[in-house]
Design a protein around this motif. Structure first.
Motif, short mmCIF file in Angstrom:
data_model
loop_
_atom_site.label_atom_id
_atom_site.label_comp_id
_atom_site.label_asym_id
_atom_site.label_seq_id
_atom_site.Cartn_x
_atom_site.Cartn_y
_atom_site.Cartn_z
N ALA A 132 -2.34 2.46 8.52
CA ALA A 132 -1.12 2.38 7.74
C ALA A 132 -0.15 3.44 8.27
O ALA A 132 -0.56 4.58 8.52
CB ALA A 132 -1.39 2.61 6.26
N THR B 119 3.26 2.14 2.09
CA THR B 119 3.58 2.65 3.42
C THR B 119 4.67 1.78 4.04
O THR B 119 5.11 0.77 3.47
CB THR B 119 2.34 2.66 4.32
N LEU C 90 1.79 -1.79 8.44
CA LEU C 90 0.35 -1.94 8.63
C LEU C 90 0.11 -2.42 10.05
O LEU C 90 0.83 -3.30 10.54
CB LEU C 90 -0.25 -2.93 7.63
N PHE D 203 0.81 -1.21 0.00
CA PHE D 203 0.00 0.00 0.00
C PHE D 203 0.85 1.27 0.00
O PHE D 203 0.35 2.35 0.26
CB PHE D 203 -0.95 0.02 1.20
N LYS E 160 -8.28 2.59 5.14
CA LYS E 160 -7.31 2.59 6.22
C LYS E 160 -7.00 4.04 6.61
O LYS E 160 -7.01 4.92 5.75
CB LYS E 160 -6.02 1.88 5.83
N GLN F 198 -4.71 5.08 0.87
CA GLN F 198 -5.23 4.55 2.13
C GLN F 198 -6.73 4.76 2.26
O GLN F 198 -7.43 3.94 2.85
CB GLN F 198 -4.51 5.21 3.31
N LEU G 2 -4.35 6.81 7.87
CA LEU G 2 -2.92 7.03 7.74
C LEU G 2 -2.37 7.62 9.03
O LEU G 2 -2.89 8.62 9.54
CB LEU G 2 -2.63 7.97 6.56
#
Length: 469
Positions: free
Chosen positions: A381, A364, A367, A362, A426, A421, A428
């Protein structure tokens, strides 16, 4: 940091006529008991001392408590130490013992299989592929679902094209006869009905089972298994597609019969003797150092020297290998080494009870899972950003330029990461790691790590259709 959501509203009671339409529970294979398999958060054997109750006026209870305490001191619970080896060519750490692989994965979700997406399941998938085990692996279920979805889209495209051709024929016949253009409401309704028909999953499941039974009957009769016709439609008419589409369809839906393992190896041969497990567990450098220093349940060996690397020597080794190519042994260790920044954040969230996994898919750094990847998707993330707020980094202009270049991020980068994200639902989390001034690297590891500070900043993208209230 997690967002609190209100419980869902109770659904209305379902009548018996609707309850009968649901698929039976026995049709699906039973899922493993993940709560029992992953009941331990870490690969540690924690056994608290449970002393019997002490009653002051009963001397027998005092003797029993003393005997229990002495028994615990004489034979304390043993902690198994697992082994891994460091590969300098790939700057990674591998675990090859099957018992250690299962323990590290089931107790904390450490590492990943080098031949699997996440859980090391290559041996089980290979046995199922060769017919030595029943059932289907998770990869096979995903592949089947994707094939059904692809077939659904192709069937929908065929139906839409057939209806368009029928409408064009009706309009052409009307123009030739000199009449007005007929109404296409019926054709539009037929289009909607046909699309809805092919959108129903039950119809696709029935068609899939029918085609599979036909192929099995053909294979049992000794005839070659025919490939599905890419140009045949649901109502018997033929539709031509481009050569690229036909090639993709035939490749994705064709089935290759597997060789019978019993006829090849015999009934007396054990499945484990046919082939060995070719998969090992690959753990990241941060996970390995956390297991070595934080928990003390792992020993990392050097392949060249065949000796265990102590934690005091493993830390500078991993810091040098955090660069590409790795730095020499004579190179100076900087306080903002990539390994130091990533490990400080990893140790921080692991200490708070989160399951930390790599977030490279993703874009990043990490996770964060509440319990683990088998229970739910990751909620957050994490992006790591170094911060140079210490007065040392502002003493000279050269240090100011160095700090500004290290922590500079553009709005375009932040927008791209945050957009990704938001699409995968998700939140951030930007982790600012306070970088201390350069110190002597020979000091205690705990003192060295204690000089770093982590600041968390939650960034959530505002989406109108999800946050209207």
């Amino acid at each position: 940091m997690a967002e609190v959501t209100s419980p869902a509203k109770a659904s209305p009671a379902v009548g018996p006529e609707k309850a009968n339409t649901r698929p039976a529970r026995g049709s699906r294979p039973p899922r493993p008991n993940y709560k029992h398999i992953h009941r331990f958060p870490f690969p540690l054997n924690v056994q608290p001392v449970l002393l019997p109750p002490v009653i002051p006026h009963n001397p027998v209870s005092i003797i029993s408590a003393v005997l229990s305490y002495l028994t615990f001191l004489i034979s304390p619970p043993s902690q198994e130490i697992y082994s891994a080896y460091f590969d300098p060519a790939t700057s990674s750490i591998h675990v090859t013992d099957e018992r250690a692989i299962r323990a590290l994965w089931e107790r904390g979700f450490f590492g990943k299989g080098n031949l699997s997406r996440s859980e090391p399941s290559w041996l089980e998938r290979e046995k199922k592929r060769r017919g030595l085990l029943g059932g289907q692996s998770s990869e096979e279920v995903t592949r089947k679902r994707r094939a059904e979805r692809r077939e659904l889209k192709l069937e929908r495209a065929r139906s839409e094209r057939l209806l368009i051709e029928e409408r064009l024929k009706v309009e052409a016949a009307a123009r030739e006869s000199g009449r007005a253009t007929p109404s296409t409401d019926g054709v539009a309704d037929a289009t909607a009905i046909t699309i809805e028909k092919f959108s129903v999953k039950k119809a696709m499941d029935a068609k899939y089972r029918e085609s599979r039974e036909a192929r099995l009957r053909t294979a049992q009769n000794g005839e070659p298994v025919p490939a599905p016709d890419a140009s045949s439609s649901a109502n018997g008419k033929s539709v031509r597609f481009s050569s690229v589409a036909e090639e993709k369809e035939v490749t994705s839906t064709s089935t290759i019969p597997l060789q019978d393992s019993s006829s090849t190896y015999g009934d007396d041969v054990d499945a484990d003797d046919i082939f060995e497990n070719q998969e090992h567990l690959q753990i990241s450098n941060e996970e390995a150092f956390f297991l070595v220093y934080g928990l003390g349940v792992l020993r990392v060996f050097d392949r060249e020297q065949s000796s265990a690397i102590p934690a005091s020597s493993l830390l500078p080794l991993l810091r040098r290998h955090s660069y590409f190519p790795p730095n020499d042994d004579s190179a100076k260790l900087e306080p903002d080494d990539p390994f130091m920044l990533s490990y400080v954040v990893y140790h921080h969230f692991r200490s708070l009870g989160w399951v930390v996994r790599s977030g490279v898919k993703f874009g990043t750094d990490y996770l964060l899972y509440n319990r683990g990847p088998v229970f739910s998707h990751a909620e957050f993330a994490v992006i790591i950003v170094p911060s140079y707020t210490h007065s040392y980094w502002s003493q000279t202009e050269k240090l100011k330029e160095y700090a500004a270049a290290k922590q500079a991020r553009s709005w375009w980068w932040l927008h791209c990461v945050n957009r990704v994200q938001a699409q995968v639902k998700k939140s951030l989390v930007i982790c600012y790691v306070e970088v201390p001034p350069p110190v002597d690297s020979s000091q205690d590891i705990g003192t060295l790590l204690g000089q770093y500070r982590v600041r968390e900043f939650l960034l959530r993208r505002w989406i109108p259709n999800r946050t209207r209230d």
